[in-house]
Design a protein around this motif. Sequence first.
Motif, PDB file in Angstrom:
ATOM      1  N   GLU B  26      -1.792   6.136   0.348  1.00  0.00           N
ATOM      2  CA  GLU B  26      -1.341   6.487  -1.199  1.00  0.00           C
ATOM      3  C   GLU B  26      -2.477   7.031  -1.879  1.00  0.00           C
ATOM      4  OE1 GLU B  26       0.910   3.684  -3.210  1.00  0.00           O
ATOM      5  OE2 GLU B  26      -0.018   4.088  -5.151  1.00  0.00           O
ATOM      6  N   ASP B  28      -3.377   8.468  -5.678  1.00  0.00           N
ATOM      7  CA  ASP B  28      -2.736   8.651  -7.145  1.00  0.00           C
ATOM      8  C   ASP B  28      -3.765   9.117  -8.181  1.00  0.00           C
ATOM      9  OD1 ASP B  28      -0.345   7.575  -7.009  1.00  0.00           O
ATOM     10  OD2 ASP B  28      -1.063   5.515  -6.371  1.00  0.00           O
ATOM     11  N   TYR B  34      -2.278   1.773  -6.859  1.00  0.00           N
ATOM     12  CA  TYR B  34      -2.281   1.264  -5.554  1.00  0.00           C
ATOM     13  C   TYR B  34      -2.309  -0.548  -5.678  1.00  0.00           C
ATOM     14  CZ  TYR B  34      -3.545  -0.213  -0.647  1.00  0.00           C
ATOM     15  OH  TYR B  34      -3.772  -0.690   0.463  1.00  0.00           O
ATOM     16  N   HIS B  38       2.147  -1.228  -3.534  1.00  0.00           N
ATOM     17  CA  HIS B  38       2.101   0.103  -2.479  1.00  0.00           C
ATOM     18  C   HIS B  38       3.184  -0.053  -1.421  1.00  0.00           C
ATOM     19  CE1 HIS B  38      -1.365  -2.727  -1.551  1.00  0.00           C
ATOM     20  NE2 HIS B  38      -0.723  -2.793  -0.475  1.00  0.00           N
ATOM     21  N   ARG B  44      -5.431   2.949   0.791  1.00  0.00           N
ATOM     22  CA  ARG B  44      -5.580   3.812  -0.240  1.00  0.00           C
ATOM     23  C   ARG B  44      -6.529   4.981  -0.147  1.00  0.00           C
ATOM     24  NH1 ARG B  44      -7.315   1.366  -6.194  1.00  0.00           N
ATOM     25  NH2 ARG B  44      -8.753  -0.018  -5.019  1.00  0.00           N
ATOM     26  N   GLY B  84       2.036   9.825  -3.361  1.00  0.00           N
ATOM     27  CA  GLY B  84       1.442   9.361  -4.608  1.00  0.00           C
ATOM     28  C   GLY B  84       2.410   9.418  -5.673  1.00  0.00           C
ATOM     29  N   ALA B  91      -1.446  13.476  -3.701  1.00  0.00           N
ATOM     30  CA  ALA B  91      -1.176  13.361  -2.172  1.00  0.00           C
ATOM     31  C   ALA B  91      -1.296  14.948  -1.839  1.00  0.00           C
ATOM     32  CB  ALA B  91       0.095  12.789  -2.084  1.00  0.00           C
TER      33      ALA B  91
END
Lengths: 81, 278
Positions: B26, B28, B34, B38, B44, B84, B91
């Motif tokens: 992930e 973001d 996260y 998630h 992450r 994300g 992402a």
Amino acid sequence: MAKETIIQGSVTRDGEPVSGYVRLLDGGGEFTAEVPTSATGQFRFFAAPGTWTLRALVPGATVDRTVVAQQGAAAEVAIAV
Amino acid sequence: MSRSEVLVDADWVEAHIDDPTVVIVEVDEDTSAYEKNHIKNAVRIDWKTDLQDPVRRDFVDQAGFEALLSAKGIANDNTVVLYGGNNNWFASYAYWYFKLYGHDAVKLLDGGRKKWELDARELVDEVPVRATTSYHAKAQDASIRAFRDDVVAAIGAQNLVDVRSPDEFSGKLLAPAHLPQEQSQRPGHVPSARNIPWSKNANDDGTFKSDDELKELYADEQVDLAKDTIAYCRIGERSALTWFVLHELLGVHNVKNYDGSWTEYGSLVGVPIELGTN
């Protein structure tokens, strides 16, 4: 606040807050911004004066609302989905 | 490169969620998302602290990327699936990094976190533990990264695609209203750039439009994809999404992402700037 143009409100289903997303579309229907709703279903945009469309995206539903924003005031929009 | 090699849907991810050779990552803009929850087994990557050089304005270098992926438990032969928030902006930016450092088996989750949430699929707060690896990155692939001199040389000669919102392009705004932190000295855009906001590539739920719709979009906007193309935005993350569309989904060669983007170009001394709409 005097200089800002705010569009804010909440997204609810049967009176309960829903988590999802709210998109702000301009007068031509173009994407301007998108925010996730808060834990209490709230959203807020800093926009410009004019006519906008709010589009709530939540699991299983998409709901549009038209809103007119004015400088120095907060346009409140309650969206039930 | 075809769509199925670079993009997976949520059903694919659910089917591979416990596959040890697949690493779900992930990324973001809001790096705390996260922590809330998630996708199960996702690790992450923080686009700011993990992917940027801590001192100068640049990426983590090759050794830094190797150290990051090793610490995250990502091996060279793993398939990496990135997703994300913000319709996969960050992402896509991370995807571009993985390609820049030569990781071939990397894919995006179509629709990212938003589509996953709108489908009401499972999200967890448990953080997975992955054994560290010894990741080896390749040297940066210069064919997908543009620098400021490339952009100046491209004016009137190559396609320049400015993927920011119309108000940023015309010079009304320096940055999107919700992202006030990084700004340029001057507003506007690179002369001869076409304004094709990133959002035109995606549906409301964050999934990418079909190949035919995407081809039509760039044709309608008079972008001749037979020419070389440079995409830019404000800091290079939204344009990484457009780079993904052109280079990975549509298979267009010689598309570069200019990660310096408007925060660099709009602060350069002496370069031409244009105001107004297309």
